[in-house]
Design a protein around this motif. Structure first.
Motif, PDB file in Angstrom:
ATOM      1  N   GLY A   1      44.435  28.313  48.744  1.00 49.99           N
ATOM      2  CA  GLY A   1      44.797  28.302  47.327  1.00 49.99           C
ATOM      3  C   GLY A   1      45.753  27.181  46.986  1.00 49.99           C
ATOM      4  O   GLY A   1      45.609  26.497  45.970  1.00 49.99           O
TER       5      GLY A   1
ATOM      6  N   TYR B   1      39.733  31.776  41.067  1.00 49.91           N
ATOM      7  CA  TYR B   1      40.049  31.594  42.485  1.00 49.91           C
ATOM      8  C   TYR B   1      38.903  32.094  43.366  1.00 49.91           C
ATOM      9  O   TYR B   1      38.348  31.344  44.162  1.00 49.91           O
ATOM     10  CB  TYR B   1      41.341  32.342  42.829  1.00 49.91           C
ATOM     11  N   TYR B   2      38.545  33.378  43.224  1.00 44.84           N
ATOM     12  CA  TYR B   2      37.594  33.948  44.188  1.00 44.84           C
ATOM     13  C   TYR B   2      36.175  33.417  44.031  1.00 44.84           C
ATOM     14  O   TYR B   2      35.384  33.464  44.973  1.00 44.84           O
ATOM     15  CB  TYR B   2      37.640  35.479  44.181  1.00 44.84           C
TER      16      TYR B   2
ATOM     17  N   TYR C   1      50.449  30.746  43.360  1.00 46.83           N
ATOM     18  CA  TYR C   1      50.669  32.020  44.034  1.00 46.83           C
ATOM     19  C   TYR C   1      51.956  32.674  43.531  1.00 46.83           C
ATOM     20  O   TYR C   1      52.936  31.994  43.254  1.00 46.83           O
ATOM     21  CB  TYR C   1      50.777  31.809  45.546  1.00 46.83           C
TER      22      TYR C   1
ATOM     23  N   CYS D   1      52.594  36.276  51.867  1.00 48.39           N
ATOM     24  CA  CYS D   1      51.227  36.523  51.386  1.00 48.39           C
ATOM     25  C   CYS D   1      50.588  37.523  52.344  1.00 48.39           C
ATOM     26  O   CYS D   1      50.016  37.153  53.358  1.00 48.39           O
ATOM     27  CB  CYS D   1      50.419  35.225  51.354  1.00 48.39           C
TER      28      CYS D   1
ATOM     29  N   ASP E   1      47.400  32.597  39.972  1.00 48.44           N
ATOM     30  CA  ASP E   1      45.966  32.742  40.241  1.00 48.44           C
ATOM     31  C   ASP E   1      45.703  33.755  41.354  1.00 48.44           C
ATOM     32  O   ASP E   1      44.618  34.310  41.444  1.00 48.44           O
ATOM     33  CB  ASP E   1      45.371  31.387  40.654  1.00 48.44           C
ATOM     34  N   TYR E   2      46.709  33.972  42.192  1.00 51.07           N
ATOM     35  CA  TYR E   2      46.586  34.988  43.241  1.00 51.07           C
ATOM     36  C   TYR E   2      47.962  35.540  43.585  1.00 51.07           C
ATOM     37  O   TYR E   2      48.972  34.848  43.453  1.00 51.07           O
ATOM     38  CB  TYR E   2      45.856  34.469  44.475  1.00 51.07           C
TER      39      TYR E   2
ATOM     40  N   ARG F   1      46.205  42.130  48.043  1.00 48.70           N
ATOM     41  CA  ARG F   1      46.154  40.857  47.332  1.00 48.70           C
ATOM     42  C   ARG F   1      45.287  40.978  46.090  1.00 48.70           C
ATOM     43  O   ARG F   1      44.369  41.802  46.037  1.00 48.70           O
ATOM     44  CB  ARG F   1      45.578  39.757  48.232  1.00 48.70           C
TER      45      ARG F   1
ATOM     46  N   PHE G   1      43.179  38.363  43.244  1.00 46.46           N
ATOM     47  CA  PHE G   1      42.693  37.009  43.011  1.00 46.46           C
ATOM     48  C   PHE G   1      42.066  36.916  41.629  1.00 46.46           C
ATOM     49  O   PHE G   1      41.310  37.803  41.229  1.00 46.46           O
ATOM     50  CB  PHE G   1      41.634  36.620  44.051  1.00 46.46           C
ATOM     51  N   SER G   2      42.350  35.838  40.932  1.00 48.87           N
ATOM     52  CA  SER G   2      41.686  35.601  39.649  1.00 48.87           C
ATOM     53  C   SER G   2      40.226  35.250  39.898  1.00 48.87           C
ATOM     54  O   SER G   2      39.843  34.859  40.999  1.00 48.87           O
ATOM     55  CB  SER G   2      42.365  34.454  38.897  1.00 48.87           C
TER      56      SER G   2
ATOM     57  N   SER H   1      43.977  32.359  53.125  1.00 51.87           N
ATOM     58  CA  SER H   1      43.831  32.464  51.666  1.00 51.87           C
ATOM     59  C   SER H   1      45.014  31.832  50.945  1.00 51.87           C
ATOM     60  O   SER H   1      44.852  31.247  49.868  1.00 51.87           O
ATOM     61  CB  SER H   1      43.670  33.928  51.245  1.00 51.87           C
TER      62      SER H   1
ATOM     63  N   SER I   1      50.286  38.754  45.979  1.00 49.66           N
ATOM     64  CA  SER I   1      50.338  39.667  47.120  1.00 49.66           C
ATOM     65  C   SER I   1      51.422  40.698  46.852  1.00 49.66           C
ATOM     66  O   SER I   1      52.431  40.398  46.206  1.00 49.66           O
ATOM     67  CB  SER I   1      50.656  38.893  48.402  1.00 49.66           C
TER      68      SER I   1
END
Length: 199
Positions: A182, A162-163, A189, A151, A109-110, A156, A158-159, A178, A112
């Motif tokens: 999450g 997520y955001y 992640y 991270c 979903d996120y 980064r 983000f889906s 962040s 880095s």
């Protein structure tokens, strides 16, 4: 370029930097109830601090990077949001694809990126360079890179899921925030090791 901009009731009333004569603007704005410092650049003023007799009311500090990123989130409607810092160098034309691939492939979903220091030139830089690489080698092997130390705020992704449910808070370590936020919400992640950039 101003370190901060002053607003009252959403109206810009001035700007300045840490070296300016603060009293000039303060005297013009006596009795203003709220100051919003956009683009945090002067750390001498802290949240809730009364500066002087000429600065009436409460002083309201809005953190720079986190608040700017919140503004980006508010106007974003894309499937994936990518946040990059300005002081990085990207040499790989497929960098973005590599950064967002885990999200596209429903593996995360996120994510880095993999930040690396620029090649050293002098002896002292070489000492620091080896130290950074050594720590990085340790960090990336902790839980296969799924840890707060990997991270990086410089890059980064983000889906949308997520955001849309996230906003940055008043935190010095906004990248760490962040990551932990999450994790606390059950988001996945991934450290995108092949998405390399330099700082």
């Amino acid at each position: 370029v101003y370190d901060r901009m002053y607003f009252y009731n959403n109206e810009e009333v001035g700007g300045g930097n840490c070296r300016e004569e603060r009293g000039k603007l303060g005297k013009q704005c006596v009795n203003k109830l709220e100051w919003k410092f956009h683009r945090a650049g002067c750390h001498r003023w802290k949240k809730g601090q009364r500066d002087s007799a000429s600065w009436q009311g409460s002083l309201h500090w809005v953190e720079g990077q986190g608040e700017r990123q919140n503004e980006i989130i508010k106007v974003t409607n894309s499937d994936i949001l990518v946040l990059l810092n300005a002081d990085v160098a990207i040499n790989d034309k497929f960098f973005l694809k590599k950064l967002i691939s885990p999200i596209i492939n429903k593996e995360a979903d996120y994510t880095s990126g993999n930040k690396l220091p620029l090649k050293p030139r002098i002896f002292f830089e070489k000492v620091l360079y080896i130290s950074v690489l050594l720590k990085k080698d340790i960090y990336k092997n902790l839980n296969k890179g799924d840890n707060v130390l990997m991270c990086h705020g410089v890059a980064r992704a983000f889906s949308k899921k997520y955001y849309n449910s996230f906003s940055f808070k008043d935190s010095i370590g906004e990248d760490a925030y962040s990551y932990f936020w999450g994790k606390s919400k059950g988001f996945i992640y991934r450290y995108a090791a092949n998405a390399v950039l330099y700082y």
